[in-house]
Design an enzyme around this catalytic site. Sequence first.
Site, PDB file in Angstrom:
ATOM      1  N   ARG A  10       0.866  -1.187   0.000  1.00  0.00           N
ATOM      2  CA  ARG A  10       0.000   0.000   0.000  1.00  0.00           C
ATOM      3  C   ARG A  10       0.896   1.227   0.000  1.00  0.00           C
ATOM      4  O   ARG A  10       2.112   1.126   0.084  1.00  0.00           O
ATOM      5  CB  ARG A  10      -1.002   0.004   1.163  1.00  0.00           C
ATOM      6  N   ASP A  30      -1.855  10.978  -1.402  1.00  0.00           N
ATOM      7  CA  ASP A  30      -2.352   9.973  -2.347  1.00  0.00           C
ATOM      8  C   ASP A  30      -2.838  10.607  -3.645  1.00  0.00           C
ATOM      9  O   ASP A  30      -2.878   9.959  -4.681  1.00  0.00           O
ATOM     10  CB  ASP A  30      -3.460   9.140  -1.700  1.00  0.00           C
TER      11      ASP A  30
HETATM   12  O1  MRU Z   1      -4.365   3.347   2.678  1.00  0.00           O
HETATM   13  P1  MRU Z   1      -2.875   3.442   2.517  1.00  0.00           P
HETATM   14  O2  MRU Z   1      -2.100   2.761   3.575  1.00  0.00           O
HETATM   15  O3  MRU Z   1      -2.441   3.086   1.137  1.00  0.00           O
HETATM   16  O4  MRU Z   1      -2.636   4.991   2.671  1.00  0.00           O
HETATM   17  C1  MRU Z   1      -1.344   5.466   2.528  1.00  0.00           C
HETATM   18  C2  MRU Z   1      -1.213   6.862   2.893  1.00  0.00           C
HETATM   19  O5  MRU Z   1      -2.125   7.577   3.166  1.00  0.00           O
HETATM   20  C3  MRU Z   1       0.131   7.394   2.806  1.00  0.00           C
HETATM   21  O6  MRU Z   1       0.289   8.404   3.738  1.00  0.00           O
HETATM   22  C4  MRU Z   1       0.266   7.905   1.402  1.00  0.00           C
HETATM   23  O7  MRU Z   1       0.133   6.930   0.448  1.00  0.00           O
HETATM   24  C5  MRU Z   1       1.372   8.778   1.244  1.00  0.00           C
HETATM   25  S1  MRU Z   1       2.418   8.493  -0.097  1.00  0.00           S
HETATM   26  C6  MRU Z   1       3.822   7.744   0.418  1.00  0.00           C
END
Ligand code: MRU
Length: 368
Positions: free
Chosen positions: A54, A248
């Site tokens: 993720r 994101d």
């Molecule tokens: O739901 P996730 O774990 O994929 O969310 C990830 C985040 O919100 C991170 O902070 C994000 O991807 C930042 S980029 C490195």
Amino acid sequence: MKIKGKSYQTIWLKENDAYTVQIIDQRWLPHQFVIEDITSSQAMGIAIKDMHLRGAPCIGAAAAYGMYLAAVEAPQDDFQTYLAQRATYLNQTRPTAVDLSNAIRSISKKLIACKSQKEAVAICLNFAIEACKESVEHCRLIGQHGLEIVKSLHAKNPNQPVNILTHCNAGWMACVDYGTATSPIYAAHDAGIPVHVWVDETRPRNQGARITAFELLEHGVPHTVIPDNVGGHLMQHGMVDMVIVGSDRTTRTGDVANKIGTYLKALAAKDNQVPFYVALPHSSFDWTIRDGVKEIPIEKRGSKEVSYIQGKTKTGEIQEVLLTPEESPALNYAFDVTPAHLVTGIITERGICKANEKDILELFPEYI
Ligand code: MRU
């Protein structure tokens, strides 16, 4: 970055097996370090959707390798139809992080003129390898630019570590390497600047408590895990010098979608004059939209992620336990949007800019 002294990235092609992609399966961190073999585009889609891996840049890289596996599977006669179907399948696995759809759009463009399934395999593999290399370099550069901010904060108060608060995991596990929010932290630590990181646990999946803490520990960076609702109190008492989060999806006007709870940190930072920075590579920009609150699709995940919590038992097993009354409904928005006016600056691979369209486009004029 290293785990127990050995260098890893989050995704790579298996040695001596060109048809297997390997990933760190993040679901078991910090208690178990598991490497998963992925051998089909279907399995890659499941790994993205069910969050074996993720983080925005990491799932962009996973989508590229997913398209490579799709090209390997594609029938020779009608490979273009198959690849288009697989692109649609991978694209819908996680809706908010734009790196995923940006990667699929770029790869699909490269496939338009492709004449054979064999050629498609070569195009997709080359794309995945180069996209990963580029992502690593961009994250490294984010670290170098962000380092200057940490340096200047340290110069103001040289007898104290710089206290940095971060939310979720925008570390190297969320990217291919280095991280976005953590890259300036690693750069500062490696340059001998004392830093201390407040790690938001980040309910409901606890990516901060499980993954950011694990990463920082492995790299020897001093840190403290805090419940999500502590940050405002720390800021009111002068215990946070800056906030750095990842993103994101960021609009061309500087509105930032990031893990749910980021917006509340930005509000608290504004109220306490704490600088609030967002670190992101250009792959996390959505150049097509201007209003983040209205236009960014916010992923809603299953309510079980809220009602159950995972941890290690005293006998060493990883288990999920029910946290809430079984009958209580739970709501699980995975992201929120922080409006640009709450963001002090955006740290990109090309430098730091204010969160507004004019300043962002000065760094990225090809998107005017
Ligand atoms: O739901 P996730 O774990 O994929 O969310 C990830 C985040 O919100 C991170 O902070 C994000 O991807 C930042 S980029 C490195």
